[in-house]
Design a protein around this motif. Sequence first.
Motif, PDB file in Angstrom:
ATOM      1  N   SER A  26       0.817  -1.213   0.000  1.00 49.22           N
ATOM      2  CA  SER A  26       0.000   0.000   0.000  1.00 49.22           C
ATOM      3  C   SER A  26       0.857   1.273   0.000  1.00 49.22           C
ATOM      4  O   SER A  26       0.394   2.325  -0.435  1.00 49.22           O
ATOM      5  CB  SER A  26      -0.936  -0.006   1.217  1.00 49.22           C
ATOM      6  OG  SER A  26      -0.169  -0.008   2.429  1.00 49.22           O
ATOM      7  N   LYS A  27       2.095   1.188   0.496  1.00 48.75           N
ATOM      8  CA  LYS A  27       2.968   2.352   0.507  1.00 48.75           C
ATOM      9  C   LYS A  27       3.466   2.715  -0.905  1.00 48.75           C
ATOM     10  O   LYS A  27       3.927   3.830  -1.128  1.00 48.75           O
ATOM     11  CB  LYS A  27       4.176   2.106   1.412  1.00 48.75           C
ATOM     12  CG  LYS A  27       3.795   1.915   2.874  1.00 48.75           C
ATOM     13  CD  LYS A  27       5.025   1.666   3.725  1.00 48.75           C
ATOM     14  CE  LYS A  27       4.638   1.441   5.191  1.00 48.75           C
ATOM     15  NZ  LYS A  27       5.821   1.168   6.041  1.00 48.75           N
ATOM     16  N   LEU A  28       3.404   1.751  -1.826  1.00 48.89           N
ATOM     17  CA  LEU A  28       3.823   2.050  -3.203  1.00 48.89           C
ATOM     18  C   LEU A  28       2.856   2.995  -3.904  1.00 48.89           C
ATOM     19  O   LEU A  28       3.237   3.667  -4.858  1.00 48.89           O
ATOM     20  CB  LEU A  28       3.953   0.742  -4.017  1.00 48.89           C
ATOM     21  CG  LEU A  28       5.017  -0.257  -3.566  1.00 48.89           C
ATOM     22  CD1 LEU A  28       4.945  -1.510  -4.434  1.00 48.89           C
ATOM     23  CD2 LEU A  28       6.401   0.374  -3.654  1.00 48.89           C
ATOM     24  N   GLN A  29       1.608   3.006  -3.441  1.00 48.89           N
ATOM     25  CA  GLN A  29       0.590   3.836  -4.080  1.00 48.89           C
ATOM     26  C   GLN A  29       0.608   5.223  -3.452  1.00 48.89           C
ATOM     27  O   GLN A  29       0.142   5.425  -2.342  1.00 48.89           O
ATOM     28  CB  GLN A  29      -0.787   3.191  -3.942  1.00 48.89           C
ATOM     29  CG  GLN A  29      -1.897   3.947  -4.653  1.00 48.89           C
ATOM     30  CD  GLN A  29      -1.687   3.963  -6.152  1.00 48.89           C
ATOM     31  OE1 GLN A  29      -1.655   2.897  -6.777  1.00 48.89           O
ATOM     32  NE2 GLN A  29      -1.514   5.136  -6.729  1.00 48.89           N
ATOM     33  N   ALA A  30       1.211   6.162  -4.145  1.00 46.91           N
ATOM     34  CA  ALA A  30       1.228   7.559  -3.702  1.00 46.91           C
ATOM     35  C   ALA A  30       0.155   8.329  -4.476  1.00 46.91           C
ATOM     36  O   ALA A  30      -0.290   7.896  -5.551  1.00 46.91           O
ATOM     37  CB  ALA A  30       2.611   8.182  -3.946  1.00 46.91           C
ATOM     38  N   PRO A  31      -0.259   9.503  -3.960  1.00 48.16           N
ATOM     39  CA  PRO A  31      -1.311  10.257  -4.671  1.00 48.16           C
ATOM     40  C   PRO A  31      -0.905  10.688  -6.075  1.00 48.16           C
ATOM     41  O   PRO A  31      -1.747  10.732  -6.969  1.00 48.16           O
ATOM     42  CB  PRO A  31      -1.547  11.467  -3.752  1.00 48.16           C
ATOM     43  CG  PRO A  31      -1.108  11.006  -2.396  1.00 48.16           C
ATOM     44  CD  PRO A  31       0.045  10.083  -2.632  1.00 48.16           C
ATOM     45  N   SER A  32       0.386  11.000  -6.243  1.00 46.69           N
ATOM     46  CA  SER A  32       0.840  11.460  -7.570  1.00 46.69           C
ATOM     47  C   SER A  32       1.336  10.345  -8.462  1.00 46.69           C
ATOM     48  O   SER A  32       1.805  10.598  -9.581  1.00 46.69           O
ATOM     49  CB  SER A  32       1.961  12.503  -7.400  1.00 46.69           C
ATOM     50  OG  SER A  32       3.061  11.938  -6.696  1.00 46.69           O
ATOM     51  N   ALA A  35      -2.025   4.356 -10.596  1.00 45.16           N
ATOM     52  CA  ALA A  35      -2.742   3.383  -9.765  1.00 45.16           C
ATOM     53  C   ALA A  35      -2.208   1.982 -10.000  1.00 45.16           C
ATOM     54  O   ALA A  35      -1.935   1.585 -11.137  1.00 45.16           O
ATOM     55  CB  ALA A  35      -4.240   3.444 -10.062  1.00 45.16           C
ATOM     56  N   LEU A  36      -2.096   1.213  -8.887  1.00 47.96           N
ATOM     57  CA  LEU A  36      -1.619  -0.171  -8.946  1.00 47.96           C
ATOM     58  C   LEU A  36      -2.693  -1.142  -8.482  1.00 47.96           C
ATOM     59  O   LEU A  36      -2.390  -2.288  -8.133  1.00 47.96           O
ATOM     60  CB  LEU A  36      -0.368  -0.330  -8.074  1.00 47.96           C
ATOM     61  CG  LEU A  36       0.833   0.558  -8.434  1.00 47.96           C
ATOM     62  CD1 LEU A  36       1.966   0.349  -7.445  1.00 47.96           C
ATOM     63  CD2 LEU A  36       1.307   0.271  -9.851  1.00 47.96           C
ATOM     64  N   ALA A  37      -3.953  -0.723  -8.471  1.00 49.42           N
ATOM     65  CA  ALA A  37      -5.019  -1.587  -7.956  1.00 49.42           C
ATOM     66  C   ALA A  37      -5.241  -2.784  -8.867  1.00 49.42           C
ATOM     67  O   ALA A  37      -5.429  -3.914  -8.395  1.00 49.42           O
ATOM     68  CB  ALA A  37      -6.319  -0.780  -7.799  1.00 49.42           C
TER      69      ALA A  37
END
Length: 272
Positions: A26-32, A35-37
């Motif tokens: 979850s830390k890999l997904q930053a706001p900028s 998306a990795l979903a």
Amino acid sequence: MVLLTMTPGIVRALSMVADELPEDYSKLQAPSEPALADPKPGNPVSHSQLIGLSRLVKQLPAASSDDAAVGAALPTSLNALLCNTTIYVPPPPPKKQQTPEYLALMARLRAEEEARSYERMLNPPPARETFTQRFPNSRSRMPDHFSIGVDEVDDVSYEEVHRQIILIINVLISVVCVAVFVWVAARHWSVGKRLGLSMGSSLAVAIAEVVVYSGYVRKVQEAKRVEKKKPEIKEIVASWVLHRSQDGEEAALSTSKEKTDDTVRYRKGKHR
């Protein structure tokens, strides 16, 4: 920020990290960041996400057994993750849908244009006539001495241009011939002296040609001015003489030169 495309190896690594280390994943997904979903081959991924993914893959507890189960080598280093990746080019934005008002306007304009085209086909406009077609006999009514003389002007212009071209060719031939003659005549001198003497001689010949031509042009202009200053002498070649007879006035063409002083025409009468 430059984005890269996901490869099948990156997709497998993301799936395994999401299953084994969900908190770190979850830390890999930053706001900028992209998306990795739902990782799929061809989706965008940033370079920083690949760096974090390579660190997490190395922390997997049983990477070797899982690799054997999957049946494909799992990339564990950053170089392996970057293999076969390309620059991600986002797809073009969808075309904006036309509004109903715009579609109605285009349909009305298209119908009006079709109606005008059909009207022009049924009732074509009259062809435009030129002045010569409108008045075919206008040229024949004009006196001969009112002619513009375009042909004569064209002939004079052509002769002038032809004379200038021949003059330029003669000057070039003279300059080249003098340069070659001096170069051959001074063959026992050094190359620098031969070149300077040849160029100087050709330049002197060119200046002499220009001076001679300028003098010729000046003499011609002076002769034209002198010719224009001379008085113009007119002479009557033929004249119509009117004399009254018993039946009335009669006209006769007289070509005699009985009275030519001061270009005055005398009629038959008491002065004779």
